[in-house]
Design an enzyme around this catalytic site. Structure first.
Site, PDB file in Angstrom:
ATOM      1  N   GLY A   1     -15.638   2.624   3.809  1.00 52.82           N
ATOM      2  CA  GLY A   1     -14.398   3.368   3.579  1.00 52.82           C
ATOM      3  C   GLY A   1     -13.668   2.977   2.309  1.00 52.82           C
TER       4      GLY A   1
ATOM      5  N   ASN B   1     -12.887  -3.409   2.484  1.00 57.66           N
ATOM      6  CA  ASN B   1     -13.812  -2.303   2.691  1.00 57.66           C
ATOM      7  C   ASN B   1     -14.803  -2.291   1.532  1.00 57.66           C
ATOM      8  OD1 ASN B   1     -12.423  -1.429   4.985  1.00 57.66           O
ATOM      9  ND2 ASN B   1     -10.999  -0.207   3.787  1.00 57.66           N
TER      10      ASN B   1
ATOM     11  N   HIS C   1     -10.026  -5.271  -3.060  1.00 56.41           N
ATOM     12  CA  HIS C   1      -8.681  -5.500  -2.539  1.00 56.41           C
ATOM     13  C   HIS C   1      -8.793  -5.919  -1.081  1.00 56.41           C
ATOM     14  CE1 HIS C   1      -9.830  -1.243  -2.438  1.00 56.41           C
ATOM     15  NE2 HIS C   1      -9.256  -1.190  -1.239  1.00 56.41           N
ATOM     16  N   LEU C   2      -8.000  -6.917  -0.755  1.00 53.84           N
ATOM     17  CA  LEU C   2      -7.941  -7.397   0.621  1.00 53.84           C
ATOM     18  C   LEU C   2      -6.745  -6.724   1.285  1.00 53.84           C
ATOM     19  CD1 LEU C   2      -9.007  -9.399   2.760  1.00 53.84           C
ATOM     20  CD2 LEU C   2      -7.473 -11.123   1.783  1.00 53.84           C
TER      21      LEU C   2
ATOM     22  N   ASP D   1       0.855  -1.183   0.000  1.00 55.35           N
ATOM     23  CA  ASP D   1       0.000   0.000   0.000  1.00 55.35           C
ATOM     24  C   ASP D   1       0.895   1.238   0.000  1.00 55.35           C
ATOM     25  OD1 ASP D   1      -3.218   0.530   1.060  1.00 55.35           O
ATOM     26  OD2 ASP D   1      -1.799   2.192   1.064  1.00 55.35           O
TER      27      ASP D   1
HETATM   28  P1  5GP Z   1      -9.730   1.388   0.370  1.00 57.03           P
HETATM   29  O1  5GP Z   1      -9.870   2.692   1.106  1.00 57.03           O
HETATM   30  O2  5GP Z   1     -10.405   1.461  -0.988  1.00 57.03           O
HETATM   31  O3  5GP Z   1     -10.130   0.188   1.151  1.00 57.03           O
HETATM   32  O4  5GP Z   1      -8.182   1.195   0.132  1.00 57.03           O
HETATM   33  C1  5GP Z   1      -7.492   1.742  -0.949  1.00 57.03           C
HETATM   34  C2  5GP Z   1      -6.044   1.645  -0.600  1.00 57.03           C
HETATM   35  O5  5GP Z   1      -5.288   1.844  -1.782  1.00 57.03           O
HETATM   36  C3  5GP Z   1      -5.582   2.716   0.402  1.00 57.03           C
HETATM   37  O6  5GP Z   1      -5.040   2.077   1.546  1.00 57.03           O
HETATM   38  C4  5GP Z   1      -4.563   3.526  -0.371  1.00 57.03           C
HETATM   39  O7  5GP Z   1      -3.476   3.940   0.419  1.00 57.03           O
HETATM   40  C5  5GP Z   1      -4.136   2.571  -1.469  1.00 57.03           C
HETATM   41  N1  5GP Z   1      -3.723   3.217  -2.697  1.00 57.03           N
HETATM   42  C6  5GP Z   1      -4.359   4.245  -3.325  1.00 57.03           C
HETATM   43  N2  5GP Z   1      -3.712   4.570  -4.447  1.00 57.03           N
HETATM   44  C7  5GP Z   1      -2.640   3.727  -4.525  1.00 57.03           C
HETATM   45  C8  5GP Z   1      -1.582   3.593  -5.484  1.00 57.03           C
HETATM   46  O8  5GP Z   1      -1.492   4.303  -6.497  1.00 57.03           O
HETATM   47  N3  5GP Z   1      -0.667   2.621  -5.238  1.00 57.03           N
HETATM   48  C9  5GP Z   1      -0.727   1.814  -4.145  1.00 57.03           C
HETATM   49  N4  5GP Z   1       0.233   0.900  -4.001  1.00 57.03           N
HETATM   50  N5  5GP Z   1      -1.718   1.919  -3.229  1.00 57.03           N
HETATM   51  C10 5GP Z   1      -2.657   2.868  -3.422  1.00 57.03           C
END
Ligand code: 5GP
Ligand code: ZN
Length: 115
Positions: free
Chosen positions: A94, A88, A101-102, A31
């Protein structure tokens, strides 16, 4: 592949990511904004927007994602210490990236309930 999906672009190699593990079905990468010493996202290569879009035919796929998270946690020596996995879903959950994604979080003591 969904053209405007960030994680599809990562699976296609169009956006760089630190890959932790991959196979023909799934990909695990760090992440970009880690919330714990270990914070990895495990995703299917196939675009699925939210958990609501899973069907019964995806049971093995979801099991595969969980298995990949387990293997990474074990490899990092976190299996007996413990770790957290979470999907999520949509606004209240959130979710900000709409390709399932897990989250695999570990390496510190995590509080419960989450915020
Ligand atoms: P969500 O909030 O949808 O459950 O999680 C999305 C996750 O993706 C977040 O923890 C955020 O930090 C991560 N994320 C967002 N953009 C990128 C990216 O461009 N590269 C990576 N490796 N992670 C990302
Ligand atoms: Zn996608």
């Amino acid at each position: 592949m969904s053209d405007d999906c960030l994680f599809c672009k990562i699976t296609a190699g169009e956006i760089p990511a630190t890959i932790v593990r991959e196979d023909p079905t799934a990909l695990a990468f760090e992440d970009v904004n880690p919330q714990a010493p270990l914070h990895v996202l495990v995703i299917p290569r196939r675009h699925i927007a939210t958990l609501n879009d899973l069907t019964d035919a995806d049971e093995a796929l979801v099991g595969h994602l969980v298995g990949m998270a387990r293997d990474i946690a074990r490899e990092r020596g976190l299996d007996s210490r413990g770790y957290r996995t979470v999907f999520n879903c949509n606004t209240d959950g959130g979710q900000t990236v709409f390709h399932i994604h897990l989250h695999l979080l570990g390496g510190r003591s995590l509080t419960w309930p989450p915020g």
